[in-house]
Design a protein around this motif. Structure first.
Motif, PDB file in Angstrom:
ATOM      1  N   GLY A 155       0.806  -1.222   0.000  1.00 18.84           N
ATOM      2  CA  GLY A 155       0.000   0.000   0.000  1.00 18.84           C
ATOM      3  C   GLY A 155       0.838   1.271   0.000  1.00 18.84           C
ATOM      4  N   GLU A 156       2.112   1.151  -0.387  1.00 19.98           N
ATOM      5  CA  GLU A 156       3.029   2.294  -0.305  1.00 19.98           C
ATOM      6  C   GLU A 156       2.609   3.438  -1.216  1.00 19.98           C
ATOM      7  OE1 GLU A 156       7.363   1.805   0.323  1.00 19.98           O
ATOM      8  OE2 GLU A 156       7.532   2.634  -1.690  1.00 19.98           O
TER       9      GLU A 156
ATOM     10  N   GLN B 239      -1.897   9.846  -1.082  1.00 20.70           N
ATOM     11  CA  GLN B 239      -2.738  10.587  -0.138  1.00 20.70           C
ATOM     12  C   GLN B 239      -1.996  11.804   0.407  1.00 20.70           C
ATOM     13  OE1 GLN B 239      -4.443   8.161   2.956  1.00 20.70           O
ATOM     14  NE2 GLN B 239      -5.206   9.930   4.085  1.00 20.70           N
ATOM     15  N   SER B 240      -0.733  11.608   0.755  1.00 23.31           N
ATOM     16  CA  SER B 240       0.072  12.709   1.285  1.00 23.31           C
ATOM     17  C   SER B 240       0.290  13.787   0.227  1.00 23.31           C
ATOM     18  CB  SER B 240       1.411  12.158   1.778  1.00 23.31           C
ATOM     19  OG  SER B 240       2.205  13.177   2.322  1.00 23.31           O
TER      20      SER B 240
ATOM     21  N   PRO C 290       2.670   8.318   7.009  1.00 21.22           N
ATOM     22  CA  PRO C 290       2.523   7.095   7.797  1.00 21.22           C
ATOM     23  C   PRO C 290       2.099   5.916   6.916  1.00 21.22           C
ATOM     24  CG  PRO C 290       1.229   8.930   8.721  1.00 21.22           C
ATOM     25  CD  PRO C 290       1.663   9.329   7.352  1.00 21.22           C
ATOM     26  N   ASN C 291       2.693   4.754   7.167  1.00 24.30           N
ATOM     27  CA  ASN C 291       2.282   3.534   6.462  1.00 24.30           C
ATOM     28  C   ASN C 291       2.795   2.326   7.231  1.00 24.30           C
ATOM     29  OD1 ASN C 291       0.924   2.277   4.276  1.00 24.30           O
ATOM     30  ND2 ASN C 291       2.878   1.722   3.375  1.00 24.30           N
ATOM     31  N   ALA C 292       2.048   1.248   7.159  1.00 24.26           N
ATOM     32  CA  ALA C 292       2.469  -0.027   7.738  1.00 24.26           C
ATOM     33  C   ALA C 292       1.811  -1.119   6.906  1.00 24.26           C
ATOM     34  CB  ALA C 292       2.041  -0.135   9.194  1.00 24.26           C
TER      35      ALA C 292
ATOM     36  N   PHE D  75       4.680  -4.167   9.717  1.00 24.09           N
ATOM     37  CA  PHE D  75       5.985  -3.525   9.528  1.00 24.09           C
ATOM     38  C   PHE D  75       5.808  -2.015   9.395  1.00 24.09           C
ATOM     39  CE2 PHE D  75       9.452  -2.151   6.631  1.00 24.09           C
ATOM     40  CZ  PHE D  75      10.555  -2.608   7.343  1.00 24.09           C
ATOM     41  N   ASP D  76       6.601  -1.251  10.127  1.00 22.72           N
ATOM     42  CA  ASP D  76       6.553   0.213  10.069  1.00 22.72           C
ATOM     43  C   ASP D  76       7.279   0.708   8.826  1.00 22.72           C
ATOM     44  OD1 ASP D  76       6.692   2.940  10.375  1.00 22.72           O
ATOM     45  OD2 ASP D  76       7.978   2.906  12.145  1.00 22.72           O
ATOM     46  N   SER D  77       6.502   1.048   7.813  1.00 22.26           N
ATOM     47  CA  SER D  77       7.107   1.538   6.568  1.00 22.26           C
ATOM     48  C   SER D  77       6.833   3.019   6.358  1.00 22.26           C
ATOM     49  CB  SER D  77       6.605   0.726   5.362  1.00 22.26           C
ATOM     50  OG  SER D  77       5.193   0.784   5.288  1.00 22.26           O
ATOM     51  N   THR D  78       6.846   3.774   7.467  1.00 16.07           N
ATOM     52  CA  THR D  78       6.658   5.226   7.388  1.00 16.07           C
ATOM     53  C   THR D  78       7.662   5.861   6.437  1.00 16.07           C
ATOM     54  OG1 THR D  78       5.836   5.268   9.653  1.00 16.07           O
ATOM     55  CG2 THR D  78       6.599   7.364   8.740  1.00 16.07           C
TER      56      THR D  78
END
Length: 290
Positions: free
Chosen positions: A26-27, A33-34, A220-222, A279-282
């Motif tokens: 979903g990256e 969105q940002s 933000p993404n995970a 997984f924190d993919s911020t």
């Protein structure tokens, strides 16, 4: 590997690995969105009187992000004709980009110039030619890991901005799961296409050293990596391959390194919720001022 054959973008089997990752993580959706929230207001503040809009995409891959951003800029500046220059080293991804443009009716009015080469080769070509095209907006999305000299690359592309232009760099965030994984296992992971891992912390330090003005926005993404802990899961193996930049995760590392990476992924790079591991993919979206 000789410098002239060094892989500096997604090529061959890594293209498929990259596309698989994008679908699972979903990256792109998080980045879009940002960008939708930030870009129109930012460009309006800098270019109320824009009579035209020249855009440069560097390392644009298959164009999924660029097509959306160009459409966004079109709707933000409906009276301004847009040109798009694209620098991308993978001919397969350029073909994907062209196919996407062909399927997007509103982009038919935009003239595209395709530079099928790595960003550093484009830099050499421009510097040798001396006839420099300047741009209102330059984007470098998830490509800064592949350049040899970070400061030289940023300085060059910043020099291509018009007086009110903006350079947008999207990169993995400092202290994200990516940052933790790649900096902890630097000597095991930074041996092929990526020889020096960089996160937003490294980019910001470079911008400060160059005396460039910038603003930073968190993205933000995970994503779910639960299957990475099941060696029989094809999805898990494919994610591990991409996350460690290997064709075969289980064949590429010693049992000790494999175990260490999996432990780090679970306990330092992720959070657990309802029995799943995320997984924190911020990411960090950095706008550099001209």
């Amino acid at each position: 590997m000789a410098a002239e054959t060094k892989q500096t973008c997604y090529e061959g089997s890594s293209v498929d690995s990259f596309q698989f990752y994008l679908k699972h993580s979903g990256e792109h959706e998080a980045m879009l969105q940002s960008v939708h929230n930030i870009l129109p207001g930012l460009m309006k503040r800098t270019g109320e009187d824009l009579s035209s809009l020249d855009v440069l995409g560097v390392g644009s891959g298959g164009g999924e992000m660029d097509v959306q951003m160009l459409s966004l800029l079109q709707s933000t500046f409906p009276a301004a004709p847009i040109t798009a220059d694209i620098v991308e080293g993978s001919s397969k991804l350029v073909d994907n980009f062209k196919a996407l443009v062909a399927k997007t009716p509103n982009l038919q009015t935009i003239p595209f110039t395709w530079h099928v080469m790595h960003s550093e080769d484009y830099q050499k070509q421009v510097q040798a030619k001396g006839d420099v095209k300047k741009f209102d907006f330059i984007n470098m999305i998830q490509m800064i890991y592949y350049v040899d000299d970070l400061a030289d690359t940023i300085k060059f592309y910043h020099s291509l901005l018009k007086s009110n232009g903006r350079l947008m760099i999207i990169v993995e965030a400092r202290n994200s799961g990516w940052d933790t994984l790649w900096k902890t296992y630097h000597k095991d992971l930074c041996v092929h296409a990526i020889t020096e891992y960089r996160s937003s912390g490294d980019v910001i330090a470079c911008l400060k050293s160059l005396g460039l003005k910038y603003e930073e926005h968190a993205v933000p993404n995970a994503f779910d990596i639960t299957e990475c802990f099941d060696p029989n899961s094809q999805t898990g193996v494919r994610l591990l391959n991409f996350m460690t930049a290997r064709d075969q995760f289980y064949q590429s590392f010693t049992p000790e390194i494999r175990a260490g990476i999996l432990d780090l992924l679970r306990n330092k790079c992720s959070t657990e919720k309802d029995g799943k591991v995320f997984f924190d993919s911020t990411l960090s979206c950095i706008f550099v001022h001209a």
